[in-house]
Design a protein around this motif. Structure first.
Motif, short mmCIF file in Angstrom:
data_model
loop_
_atom_site.label_atom_id
_atom_site.label_comp_id
_atom_site.label_asym_id
_atom_site.label_seq_id
_atom_site.Cartn_x
_atom_site.Cartn_y
_atom_site.Cartn_z
N GLU A 99 -9.21 -24.02 62.37
CA GLU A 99 -9.21 -25.41 62.49
C GLU A 99 -8.90 -25.70 63.85
N LEU A 100 -8.13 -25.42 64.80
CA LEU A 100 -8.20 -25.52 66.25
C LEU A 100 -9.27 -25.28 67.13
N SER A 101 -9.98 -23.99 66.75
CA SER A 101 -11.17 -23.61 67.21
C SER A 101 -12.24 -24.69 66.87
N SER A 102 -12.50 -24.96 65.69
CA SER A 102 -13.46 -25.83 65.16
C SER A 102 -13.40 -27.26 65.91
N ILE A 103 -12.04 -27.71 65.82
CA ILE A 103 -11.94 -28.94 66.75
C ILE A 103 -12.27 -28.68 68.30
N HIS A 104 -11.76 -27.70 68.87
CA HIS A 104 -12.31 -27.61 70.34
C HIS A 104 -13.75 -27.71 70.56
N ASP A 105 -14.50 -26.78 69.48
CA ASP A 105 -15.90 -26.81 69.52
C ASP A 105 -16.66 -28.37 69.36
N ALA A 106 -15.72 -28.88 68.69
CA ALA A 106 -16.29 -30.43 68.25
C ALA A 106 -16.36 -31.39 69.54
N LEU A 107 -15.05 -31.08 69.99
CA LEU A 107 -14.62 -31.83 71.33
C LEU A 107 -15.69 -31.44 72.72
N ARG A 108 -15.95 -30.23 72.60
CA ARG A 108 -16.73 -29.68 73.71
C ARG A 108 -18.23 -30.26 73.58
N ARG A 109 -18.70 -30.46 72.33
CA ARG A 109 -20.04 -31.00 71.98
C ARG A 109 -20.03 -32.41 72.31
N LEU A 110 -18.88 -33.16 71.86
CA LEU A 110 -18.89 -34.54 72.16
C LEU A 110 -18.95 -34.83 73.78
N GLY A 111 -18.06 -34.07 74.22
CA GLY A 111 -18.18 -33.95 75.81
C GLY A 111 -19.64 -33.96 76.41
N GLU A 112 -20.33 -32.93 75.95
CA GLU A 112 -21.72 -32.74 76.49
C GLU A 112 -22.51 -33.78 76.20
N ARG A 113 -22.29 -34.45 74.89
CA ARG A 113 -23.14 -35.69 74.63
C ARG A 113 -22.78 -36.73 75.51
#
Length: 129
Positions: A99-113
């Motif tokens: 779950e933490l890995s999934s959240i980390h990936d989502a935050l990274r994508r949001l940061g890129e956007r």
């Protein structure tokens, strides 16, 4: 722990506390990678049911202190390794790690956007002189 026949039998909580203290001990205790005594052997030595020792080991595993590997035994885990990433981890820690890995990936994508949006807005806004 006193293993004489007349001594009171330790509970799972007491067995877990003994190993918890030995794992935390800076010297003379258990170190990462050390194998705890086989549950069957320890149960016989302490004069308790096998399930009592298994419950104690389960408590330690749920706390992230040990790993249980089917057919190999129970081992003190290395605290520098992220919880839930090694074989024998508590299922709860494995699920949390995923779950933490999934959240980390989502935050990274949001940061890129956000970076792209800031670039677009920065290019469209006239600069004050």
């Amino acid at each position: 722990m006193d293993s004489s026949p007349d001594a009171p039998k330790p509970t799972a909580k007491e067995i877990a506390a003994k190993f918890r203290a030995e794992i935390a001990a800076p010297e003379g205790g258990y170190s990462p990678g050390d194998r705890l005594p086989p549950a069957r052997q320890l149960a016989k030595q302490l004069g308790v049911q096998l399930m009592t020792v298994q419950s104690a080991y389960g408590q330690l595993r749920n706390e992230g202190l040990v790993l249980t590997q089917q057919g190999r035994g129970t081992f003190v885990r290395d605290p520098s390794t992220p919880l839930g990433t090694e074989p024998g981890s508590s299922p709860a820690f494995t699920a949390l790690s995923e779950e933490l890995s999934s959240i980390h990936d989502a935050l990274r994508r949001l940061g890129e956007r956000l970076d792209r949006l800031e670039q677009i807005v920065g290019n469209e806004t006239p600069h004050a002189k």
